[in-house]
Scaffold this motif. Structure first.
Motif, PDB file in Angstrom:
ATOM      1  N   LEU A   1       0.839  -1.204   0.000  1.00  0.00           N
ATOM      2  CA  LEU A   1       0.000   0.000   0.000  1.00  0.00           C
ATOM      3  C   LEU A   1       0.869   1.246   0.000  1.00  0.00           C
ATOM      4  CD1 LEU A   1      -2.316  -1.079   2.965  1.00  0.00           C
ATOM      5  CD2 LEU A   1      -3.005  -1.082   0.559  1.00  0.00           C
TER       6      LEU A   1
ATOM      7  N   ILE B   1      -9.499   1.707   0.810  1.00  0.00           N
ATOM      8  CA  ILE B   1      -8.335   1.541  -0.062  1.00  0.00           C
ATOM      9  C   ILE B   1      -8.753   1.914  -1.478  1.00  0.00           C
ATOM     10  CG2 ILE B   1      -6.569  -0.052  -0.893  1.00  0.00           C
ATOM     11  CD1 ILE B   1      -8.585  -1.152   2.067  1.00  0.00           C
TER      12      ILE B   1
ATOM     13  N   ALA C   1      -6.428  -5.191  -0.213  1.00  0.00           N
ATOM     14  CA  ALA C   1      -5.789  -4.705  -1.437  1.00  0.00           C
ATOM     15  C   ALA C   1      -5.285  -5.848  -2.308  1.00  0.00           C
ATOM     16  CB  ALA C   1      -4.635  -3.774  -1.082  1.00  0.00           C
TER      17      ALA C   1
ATOM     18  N   ARG D   1      -4.414   1.346  -4.763  1.00  0.00           N
ATOM     19  CA  ARG D   1      -3.840   0.702  -3.571  1.00  0.00           C
ATOM     20  C   ARG D   1      -3.345   1.723  -2.543  1.00  0.00           C
ATOM     21  NH1 ARG D   1      -2.694  -4.841  -4.169  1.00  0.00           N
ATOM     22  NH2 ARG D   1      -3.209  -5.602  -6.255  1.00  0.00           N
ATOM     23  N   GLU D   2      -3.994   2.872  -2.499  1.00  0.00           N
ATOM     24  CA  GLU D   2      -3.639   3.877  -1.505  1.00  0.00           C
ATOM     25  C   GLU D   2      -4.572   3.746  -0.305  1.00  0.00           C
ATOM     26  OE1 GLU D   2      -2.859   8.700  -1.120  1.00  0.00           O
ATOM     27  OE2 GLU D   2      -4.097   7.923  -2.760  1.00  0.00           O
ATOM     28  N   PHE D   3      -3.985   3.656   0.882  1.00  0.00           N
ATOM     29  CA  PHE D   3      -4.769   3.633   2.114  1.00  0.00           C
ATOM     30  C   PHE D   3      -5.212   5.066   2.404  1.00  0.00           C
ATOM     31  CE2 PHE D   3      -5.322   3.898   6.690  1.00  0.00           C
ATOM     32  CZ  PHE D   3      -6.019   2.742   6.995  1.00  0.00           C
TER      33      PHE D   3
END
Length: 254
Positions: free
Chosen positions: A96, A139, A118, A143-145
């Motif tokens: 991530l 998410i 993810a 794939r960015e938290f």
């Protein structure tokens, strides 16, 4: 096999991980003042009942939201397996990137849930972990938290309202068979269950609107199977989401 230990506010959950397969799970009550010796003995007892021995393990990973218990349980894992455990943190390779203010302060359980989501589910995705606290993670498709939401858990809320009022009894939540409560116990139970479901539906709809994309929602935790039928949108259930995340983190960082 990898020994995975998830230290929560209510229970310490233990699993044996063989790749992405969860071979076994067991648990013990979280106790604030247990020593390494006590936890080592209890782990040995629980594993012996499952006919699992120290020789079966080739590593360990620890996820904790109770900092004062992290070291005693990590030392117990080391004594039991002979391996220094891997500790979950945002500095690991999680798969991530982070869009939050302080990634190092994100709960380790949330990191594990998000890493699993993810890797295993269609993105964007929101995970919902129904524990002592109900934690939501979002998410993105990249794939960015992005962060999420934290609210009191169902049982935590019910205990609080019972403790803070003169006439509302303590109850254990259960799956309701109709919507409107017809007595005090039903009113408490249905309010908690349908209220949580409505919150889940509502937050998912707002996140979906904010992202401008269809959202996958994955629920985990012991109450999830009882909450999900109360929801109006489709929710996926994965009771082993956190342990699958721990398996992925161990594979990436061992």
């Amino acid at each position: 096999m990898i020994l995975a230990v998830d230290i929560g506010n209510t229970n310490v959950c233990i699993a044996g991980l063989d790749g992405h397969h969860v071979r076994f799970t067991t648990r013990m009550v979280t106790r604030a003042h247990c020593t390494t010796d006590e936890y080592t003995a209890e782990l040995k007892f629980l594993l012996s009942r499952l006919r699992v021995t120290a020789e079966d393990f080739e590593g360990a990973i620890v996820c904790s939201v109770v900092p004062r218990l992290t070291r005693p349980l990590a030392d117990a894992c080391r004594r039991l397996t002979g391996y220094e455990p891997l500790f979950v943190s945002s500095s690991l390779d999680t798969g991530l990137t982070f869009g939050v203010d302080a990634p190092e302060r994100v709960g380790q359980d949330r990191l594990a849930d998000a890493a699993a989501a993810a890797a295993l589910y269609s993105l964007p995705c929101m995970t919902v972990d129904l524990g002592t606290a109900t934690t939501y993670n979002v998410i993105s498709a990249q794939r960015e938290f992005l962060g999420g939401f934290i609210v009191p858990g169902v049982q935590t809320s019910l205990r609080a309202i019972s403790a803070g009022t003169a006439q509302l009894p303590p109850i254990a939540p259960q799956a309701p068979d109709h919507l409107i409560g017809r007595n005090t116990v039903e009113c408490l139970n249905n309010g908690a269950m349908f209220g949580t479901a409505a919150m889940l539906d509502g937050l998912a709809a707002r996140v979906e609107e904010d992202l401008g994309q269809p959202l996958t929602v994955v629920a985990t935790g012991g109450l999830a199977p009882y909450i999900m039928p109360c929801c109006r949108r489709g929710i996926l259930y994965d009771g082993d989401l956190l342990f699958k995340g721990l398996s992925l983190l161990f594979e990436k960082n061992h």
